[in-house]
Design a protein around this motif. Structure first.
Motif, PDB file in Angstrom:
ATOM      1  N   ASP A 139       0.772  -1.257  -0.105  1.00 43.85           N
ATOM      2  CA  ASP A 139       0.092   0.114   0.104  1.00 43.85           C
ATOM      3  C   ASP A 139       0.835   1.217   0.076  1.00 43.85           C
ATOM      4  O   ASP A 139       0.764   2.113  -0.514  1.00 43.85           O
ATOM      5  CB  ASP A 139      -0.939   0.270   1.280  1.00 43.85           C
ATOM      6  CG  ASP A 139      -0.257  -0.207   2.594  1.00 43.85           C
ATOM      7  OD1 ASP A 139       0.975  -0.697   2.395  1.00 43.85           O
ATOM      8  OD2 ASP A 139      -0.750   0.136   3.537  1.00 43.85           O
ATOM      9  N   SER A 142       2.240   1.540  -3.418  1.00 46.50           N
ATOM     10  CA  SER A 142       1.210   2.012  -4.453  1.00 46.50           C
ATOM     11  C   SER A 142       0.919   3.543  -4.304  1.00 46.50           C
ATOM     12  O   SER A 142       0.994   4.308  -5.191  1.00 46.50           O
ATOM     13  CB  SER A 142      -0.040   1.414  -4.287  1.00 46.50           C
ATOM     14  OG  SER A 142       0.169  -0.142  -4.394  1.00 46.50           O
ATOM     15  N   THR A 159      -3.365   4.476 -13.240  1.00 52.68           N
ATOM     16  CA  THR A 159      -3.749   3.768 -11.708  1.00 52.68           C
ATOM     17  C   THR A 159      -2.518   2.752 -11.648  1.00 52.68           C
ATOM     18  O   THR A 159      -2.285   1.930 -12.339  1.00 52.68           O
ATOM     19  CB  THR A 159      -4.821   3.155 -11.595  1.00 52.68           C
ATOM     20  OG1 THR A 159      -5.747   4.165 -12.108  1.00 52.68           O
ATOM     21  CG2 THR A 159      -5.146   2.655 -10.345  1.00 52.68           C
ATOM     22  N   THR A 161      -1.029   0.113  -8.952  1.00 53.66           N
ATOM     23  CA  THR A 161      -1.093  -0.789  -7.893  1.00 53.66           C
ATOM     24  C   THR A 161      -0.097  -1.960  -7.611  1.00 53.66           C
ATOM     25  O   THR A 161       0.722  -2.005  -8.551  1.00 53.66           O
ATOM     26  CB  THR A 161      -2.501  -1.703  -8.184  1.00 53.66           C
ATOM     27  OG1 THR A 161      -2.262  -2.651  -9.281  1.00 53.66           O
ATOM     28  CG2 THR A 161      -3.755  -1.060  -8.231  1.00 53.66           C
ATOM     29  N   GLU A 163       1.377  -5.507  -5.967  1.00 52.24           N
ATOM     30  CA  GLU A 163       1.078  -6.711  -5.490  1.00 52.24           C
ATOM     31  C   GLU A 163       2.153  -7.547  -5.016  1.00 52.24           C
ATOM     32  O   GLU A 163       3.077  -7.813  -6.311  1.00 52.24           O
ATOM     33  CB  GLU A 163      -0.002  -7.725  -6.123  1.00 52.24           C
ATOM     34  CG  GLU A 163      -1.338  -7.064  -6.276  1.00 52.24           C
ATOM     35  CD  GLU A 163      -2.195  -7.741  -7.240  1.00 52.24           C
ATOM     36  OE1 GLU A 163      -2.078  -8.868  -7.534  1.00 52.24           O
ATOM     37  OE2 GLU A 163      -3.274  -7.069  -7.638  1.00 52.24           O
TER      38      GLU A 163
END
Length: 203
Positions: A139, A142, A159, A161, A163
């Motif tokens: 997080d 990101s 955008t 992200t 992982e």
């Protein structure tokens, strides 16, 4: 992020002529794991670590502490830093990317690395410094990458992200050059392990 952003400065250094005892005292007092060794012109000539200073100071025989060891005579045990230091240490530069610094430290199995500019030591980076900036949650990664992308684009075009340390960016790209720039931006975020960006173009 660059080495200059996370390095400790000024740096505690020691001369090759310093005694092993004085270097050990400095390492203990300053809570560091190693010291750059510099000559009289403040040029880096080596590194001395905790293990270097302990070498020849620990009896090889586990039972040696309970009996008197034979006198081996003077001069057999190193007394100065120059005798125990590691010459030609692995170094980095102030502008080196943090990921590059981490890779070199792991490759050469060192716990700290001097940051050198024009032959002089301007800072030092430890594994603890790297852990602080590189071992972070998805997080956090990101959010930092999204901020960089929005700054570059002047608004929200993509955008981001993350992982498991792997970056995924969605959104269109004007061309492959722009896509390459986004990849570079993603890789500059400390803690990112890989980047996965599709080569898409707007209709």
């Amino acid at each position: 992020m660059r080495a200059k952003d996370i390095m400790s400065s000024p740096v505690h250094t020691v001369r090759p002529t310093a005694t092993v005892e004085s270097a050990a005292e400095l390492i203990t007092a300053k809570a560091v794991t190693a010291l750059p060794v510099v000559d009289t012109a403040d040029r880096l000539v080596g590194m001395v670590s905790e293990s270097d200073l302990l070498w020849h100071r620990v009896p090889a025989d586990p039972a040696a502490h309970v009996r008197r060891l034979p006198d081996t005579g003077p001069g057999n045990r190193p007394e100065t830093v120059g005798e125990v230091m590691t010459p030609d240490p692995v170094t980095t530069r102030p502008g080196a990317d943090v990921a590059e610094v981490a890779e070199r430290m792991l490759e050469h199995d060192v716990r700290s690395m001097p940051v050198v500019e024009d032959g002089g030591v301007v800072g030092i980076v430890s594994r603890r410094d790297l852990l602080r900036v590189m071992v972070r949650g998805d997080d956090v990664l990101s959010a930092e990458l999204q901020h960089r992308l929005d700054q570059y684009a002047g608004g929200h075009r993509w955008t981001a992200t993350v992982e498991g340390g792997v970056v995924h960016v969605t959104g269109g790209f004007d061309d492959d050059a722009e896509r390459g720039i986004v990849v570079v931006l993603a890789r500059t975020v400390p803690g990112v392990a890989a980047v996965d960006i599709a080569a898409t173009h707007p209709d």
